[in-house]
Design an enzyme around this catalytic site. Structure first.
Site, PDB file in Angstrom:
ATOM      1  N   CYS A 142       0.845  -1.196   0.000  1.00  0.00           N
ATOM      2  CA  CYS A 142       0.000   0.000   0.000  1.00  0.00           C
ATOM      3  C   CYS A 142       0.886   1.253   0.000  1.00  0.00           C
ATOM      4  O   CYS A 142       1.569   1.519  -0.971  1.00  0.00           O
ATOM      5  CB  CYS A 142      -0.971  -0.024   1.173  1.00  0.00           C
ATOM      6  SG  CYS A 142      -2.353   1.121   0.982  1.00  0.00           S
ATOM      7  N   HIS A 152      -3.630  -5.524   0.923  1.00  0.00           N
ATOM      8  CA  HIS A 152      -3.016  -5.768   2.230  1.00  0.00           C
ATOM      9  C   HIS A 152      -3.083  -7.247   2.618  1.00  0.00           C
ATOM     10  O   HIS A 152      -4.030  -7.653   3.293  1.00  0.00           O
ATOM     11  CB  HIS A 152      -3.765  -4.978   3.309  1.00  0.00           C
ATOM     12  CG  HIS A 152      -3.511  -3.514   3.288  1.00  0.00           C
ATOM     13  ND1 HIS A 152      -2.459  -2.934   3.940  1.00  0.00           N
ATOM     14  CD2 HIS A 152      -4.193  -2.496   2.713  1.00  0.00           C
ATOM     15  CE1 HIS A 152      -2.497  -1.611   3.770  1.00  0.00           C
ATOM     16  NE2 HIS A 152      -3.546  -1.324   3.027  1.00  0.00           N
ATOM     17  N   GLU A 205      -1.562  -8.669   4.917  1.00  0.00           N
ATOM     18  CA  GLU A 205      -1.510  -8.810   6.382  1.00  0.00           C
ATOM     19  C   GLU A 205      -2.890  -8.663   7.002  1.00  0.00           C
ATOM     20  O   GLU A 205      -3.085  -8.968   8.175  1.00  0.00           O
ATOM     21  CB  GLU A 205      -0.503  -7.816   6.974  1.00  0.00           C
ATOM     22  CG  GLU A 205      -0.996  -6.388   7.172  1.00  0.00           C
ATOM     23  CD  GLU A 205      -0.985  -5.536   5.896  1.00  0.00           C
ATOM     24  OE1 GLU A 205      -0.829  -6.096   4.792  1.00  0.00           O
ATOM     25  OE2 GLU A 205      -1.146  -4.300   6.022  1.00  0.00           O
TER      26      GLU A 205
END
Lengths: 750, 230
Positions: free
Chosen positions: B86, B203, B205
């Site tokens: 990002c 993302h 994560e």
């Protein structure tokens, strides 16, 4: 009693202010007299400005506090009760506490939607981290006028972008909220922002000040002329001239807020902090006076030491400025270096502007000249700030509403047309146009991103716990019947938390009303407080604080619907008890828990399909509602249901559809005899939840339900996608979903 | 494996990636402060999401000049592994460590939602263990994720197999409708020509923990460990 004040030479030469000036600042003649009595002399302009903002409705709650004090505040989980700190603090167990609060930013947002909403987000988050808690979730509750009007679209777009840009950069997920449209909000939109944070019990910081000689710091952004008299501005009706108040709207900087968050939490860890408060409404003067009054000390402040954004700011401007992203910190003498090192690390201003004294007075100097000298206690709520009992009177419309009879409303033959109307109504349809603009997944703790759920559930990292959060208020109900309507708002919030598998623990409120000097408006306020008290007592959810926003009213169009937004906190001791709202598989059985009632009062269906606005609040039985929640908790605990979704706006049909859409499923149900089909499907009688049950668990489910007093009925089964009522085909999930998902996009564009 | 996660003052996904690498993947993680020049001997640097220095100018435009980035650029030039997610991807493009630029989303709005990603190659550290036929559900959350590069640059990247992920539908079809932000050729993630610097807007994560009911992102971290430790 006249309190003695040293009248310094310089002050005497300062021109005493006149009654006319006092009136211009929004003070009443009797308030001006009281100020003279407190000071033992006539105030100068700076002092008068101080009193005008501190005694404004926004800071003093002078027209509401009498009633706010009647709300239930006690509870075994309360660590900080309403009014004691910047936000409520609730014990979640195992040494973890949640700090949460909701606040309005209605008036700034009506004039400058982007900055108005952005700074609302900033302000509410500062209230949380000033106590030492790290925010982990944000919500908002928004209300606008007719969505088809260009001005309302401009307001909505600006507000949503403002909330998004600020909250996204700040980096805390926005996990829930509500959005409602009605013409009553055409002039005054409502923008309420909520934040919740987590802190270890015993590691919080108080908004207090003591210890003679302790340095007083201002940290964060420099002070400019933005937002001066903002608090006073929020305490006036919106008029055409309000646009001339534009400098009263503050400008936000989320990057500074992020730095301030990290620096603040880090500085608390040093143990060098005596007290801390953010600079919100009424700026430096508000934090100086509230902290000093709480700590029963005084302060001597050199205003010229405040880092400033522009030159030649006058003392009153520095004192009243509502520049954002600032904190006031009182530090233990001798530990200045530790504190300054933290702010140096985060590249933030950190300036000593004065010290704590034992005078209990606030003495302000500018270039070594005393410019104002006022007693702290007399400025604040609970101290010398005025308290008024306002007159209230039942409005004529209330009795008219009670005359409503369902038999006067023709039952539509074409139920599909009603269903289609509701699915396509902006109040019912998906709010994804809005929510997609908010970062809801940062923090990697939002459990409800991939699990449709009646409340937002956010896990508390490092524990097995989660918090469940919701904001609720159907203001149409509150307008129809303030007492019942507000009790419903609390009950709906508790229902949402319960459906999510949580235990409701406490609320915060944002009380948005019209002008309190109008007796009919004040009647709505009093009724709402009574209803909130009843319901919060029943659900054992104390009121931890919040905010009152009066004057949401224009000279032409009158007040908004009374809108007491309820922000409720729930707790899941184990994240595994989370319950979702979506149907899981074809063939599962659909049950209604709670009672079907022949009622369409105040429903979206009655308001927008029949265009009938005069009706009472919908059916509501607080005791039965409470009992139903207890049964629901048991069903969830014993894993006898696979989904739970409350029946709310749009009635049973919309609740079923909302459960069906996530997994592209449908439903086939039978209506109940003796109840009009439109009332059965679209009425908004309270106290009902749609659950789905695996066929193999039906017996155990019935067994448990039969031991309770709560009514329940089999509605039908989950289908592969057809939407059927009494064998009548009302649509498919695919078609309904494609409308439902895109209503706001059609109106507002991509 | 020892990871270094950079914290710029406005980073807000640094802790999220630290949590995944340390708690879920069980790896050693060093936090790298933006003002420092020390990379603490890490094997791979992660530039996390956020708003590095406020990003009021252009996302990542200031971050590339930060002290830590001078070291990261050096590290990458010597073949060190660097991954930007990002805002981290935006910083990598600003620093010239990967080709292209990230423009404002086509609809000029911030977009946060689950999207689907099709891994375009197995020939990279972060995609080596992924099933090329399975669409991964991963959230995006950005205002400036609209990938752009000159046509000749894109052609060259395609020729060199530098495209790592493309936005697709849930069945893995790369379509215009499944492109959330207007990215050229649906590009969601790329690597440099040296195949040691990786950037992606989604993302992973945020999709690597059972508590979130989505673990589609785990495969990316597993790829890194399998390949780097192989």
């Amino acid at each position: 009693m006249i309190k003695h004040s040293k009248i310094p030479q310089k002050l005497e030469t300062n021109q005493p202010a006149s009654l006319e000036t006092a009136k211009e600042l929004g003070l009443l003649p009797e308030e001006f007299d009281k100020i003279k009595e407190i000071l033992g002399r006539t105030p100068n302009f700076t002092e008068l400005s101080i009193f005008s903002v501190m005694w404004s409705e926004h800071c003093s709650y002078k027209n509401s506090i009498v009633w706010l004090k009647t709300l239930p505040k006690e509870g075994p989980r309360m660590l900080a009760k309403a009014g004691e700190e910047n936000a409520g603090l609730v014990d979640l167990g195992d040494g973890i506490a949640c700090c949460f609060k909701i606040e309005s930013h209605n008036h700034p947002s009506a004039l400058e939607p982007y900055q108005g909403a952005a700074t609302g987000v900033g302000g509410i988050n500062r209230d949380i981290f000033t106590m030492g808690a790290r925010p982990i979730a944000q919500l908002n509750s928004l209300r606008f006028g007719d969505i088809h009007q260009a001005r309302n679209q401009w307001l909505l777009k600006g507000v949503v972008k403002g909330i998004g840009d600020y909250g996204n950069a700040f980096g805390i997920p926005t996990v829930g909220g509500e959005l409602f449209f009605d013409e009553c909000y055409n002039v005054n939109p409502l923008v309420n922002a909520m934040s919740a944070g987590i802190v270890n019990v015993g590691e919080t910081v108080s908004a207090t000040s003591y210890g003679v000689g302790n340095p007083v710091y201002i940290v964060g952004s420099a002070t400019g002329k933005d937002g001066i008299h903002g608090a006073a501005f929020a305490s006036k009706d919106i008029t055409e001239d309000s646009v001339n108040d534009l400098p009263a709207v503050q400008v936000g900087d989320p990057f500074q807020e992020k730095l301030l968050l990290e620096a603040t939490l880090e500085v608390i860890k040093t143990g060098a902090v005596v007290g801390m408060q953010d600079m919100g409404a009424a700026g430096i003067i508000c934090s100086n006076s509230e902290m000093s009054a709480k700590g029963e000390h005084g302060m001597r402040i050199d205003l010229d030491k405040v880092p400033m954004r522009q030159e030649n700011m006058k003392p009153f401007e520095i004192l009243l400025s509502e520049s954002q992203e600032r904190m006031l910190i009182v530090v233990k003498k001798g530990r200045e270096k530790e504190v300054e090192a933290v702010f140096e690390k985060w590249d933030l201003n950190c300036a000593i502007i004065g010290e704590v004294t034992d005078t209990k007075r606030l003495e302000y100097y500018m270039n070594s000249q005393l410019v104002a000298d006022v007693p702290a206690e007399d400025l604040v709520l609970g101290g010398g700030a005025p308290v008024y009992h306002r007159e209230y009177r039942e409005p004529a419309y209330y009795k008219e509403n009670l005359k409503f009879n369902i038999d006067q409303v023709a039952e539509p033959k074409d139920l599909k047309s009603v269903a289609d109307h509701l699915i396509a109504h902006p109040n019912i349809a998906s709010k994804r146009w809005v929510t997609d603009q908010y970062d809801s997944t940062v923090g990697t703790a939002t459990m409800t991103t991939n699990r449709p759920c009646d409340a937002a559930v956010v896990s508390v990292k490092g524990t097995d716990k989660a918090i469940a959060l919701t904001v609720d208020c159907n203001s149409r109900y509150v307008y129809a019947d303030p007492q019942k309507g507000c009790a419903i708002a609390v009950a709906e919030a508790a229902r949402n938390i319960t459906c999510a598998g949580g235990e409701p623990v406490a609320i915060t409120n944002c009380l948005n009303f019209g002008n309190p000097y109008v007796p009919e408006v004040y009647w709505q306020f009093v009724g709402a407080i009574k209803g909130m008290s009843e319901a919060c007592t029943k659900f054992q959810t104390p009121v931890t604080g919040g905010n009152v926003s009066f004057y949401n009213q224009s000279s032409d169009e009158g007040p908004v619907f009374p809108t007491p937004t309820i922000g409720m906190l729930g707790v899941l001791d184990d994240t595994k008890t989370l319950m979702t709202a979506d149907f899981k598989a074809e063939g599962d059985l659909i049950y209604l828990i709670g009672e079907s009632v022949n009622d369409i009062a105040s429903s979206q269906y009655l308001a927008s399909y029949h265009n009938i606005s005069a009706s009472p609040a919908p059916h509501f039985d607080l005791d039965k509602e409470y009992a139903m929640h207890q049964v629901l908790k048991q069903l969830i605990r014993e894993q006898l249901i696979v989904s739970a979704h409350d029946v709310a706006d749009g009635g049973l049909y919309i609740a079923l559809l909302e459960s069906a859409m996530p997994n592209q499923l449908g439903f086939a149900i039978e209506s109940e005899e003796g109840i009009r089909k439109d009332a059965f499907l679209f009425g908004e009688a309270q106290g009902r939840v749609v659950v789905s049950v695996k066929p193999e668990q039906q017996e155990a489910f019935i067994e448990l339900m039969a031991t309770s007093e709560t009514e329940f009925s089999l509605l039908g089964t989950v289908t592969s996608g057809d939407l059927k009522v009494d064998e009548e085909h009302l649509g498919t999930v695919k078609a309904s979903k494609s409308v439902y998902q895109n209503v706001l996009h059609e109106i507002l564009g991509a | 494996m020892k990871f270094g996660v950079v914290t710029f003052p406005g980073s807000n996904c640094d802790q999220d990636i630290i949590d995944v690498l340390s708690k879920i993947m069980g790896q050693q993680v060093e936090n790298l402060w933006h003002k420092n020049h020390d990379l603490k001997g890490v094997d791979m640097v992660i530039l996390p999401g956020g708003f590095s220095y406020g990003d009021y100018l252009r996302s990542g435009a200031i971050a590339r000049f930060s002290p830590v980035m001078q070291e990261v650029i050096q590290f990458a030039s010597k073949g060190g592994y660097v991954m930007g997610i990002c805002n981290g991807f935006q910083i990598l493009t600003e620093a010239g460590l990967v080709p292209g630029a990230l423009l404002h989303n086509a609809n000029r709005k911030f977009i946060c939602r689950n999207v689907y990603l099709k891994p375009a190659t197995s020939h990279s550290l972060i995609t080596s263990d992924l099933d090329l036929n399975k669409a991964l559900k991963i959230p995006i959350a950005h205002g400036e994720g609209n990938y752009f590069a000159r046509p000749d640059v894109v052609k060259e990247m395609e020729d060199r197999d530098q495209i790592l992920f493309r936005y697709c539908d849930e069945h893995g079809n790369v379509t215009a409708e499944s492109n959330p932000n207007g990215s050229l050729a649906n590009i969601a993630g790329v690597c440099n020509a040296g195949r040691n610097v990786f950037g992606m807007m989604p993302h992973p994560e945020r999709a690597a923990d059972p508590i979130l009911a989505n673990e589609d992102g785990l495969g990316i971290f597993e790829s890194i460990l399998k390949t780097a430790l192989a």
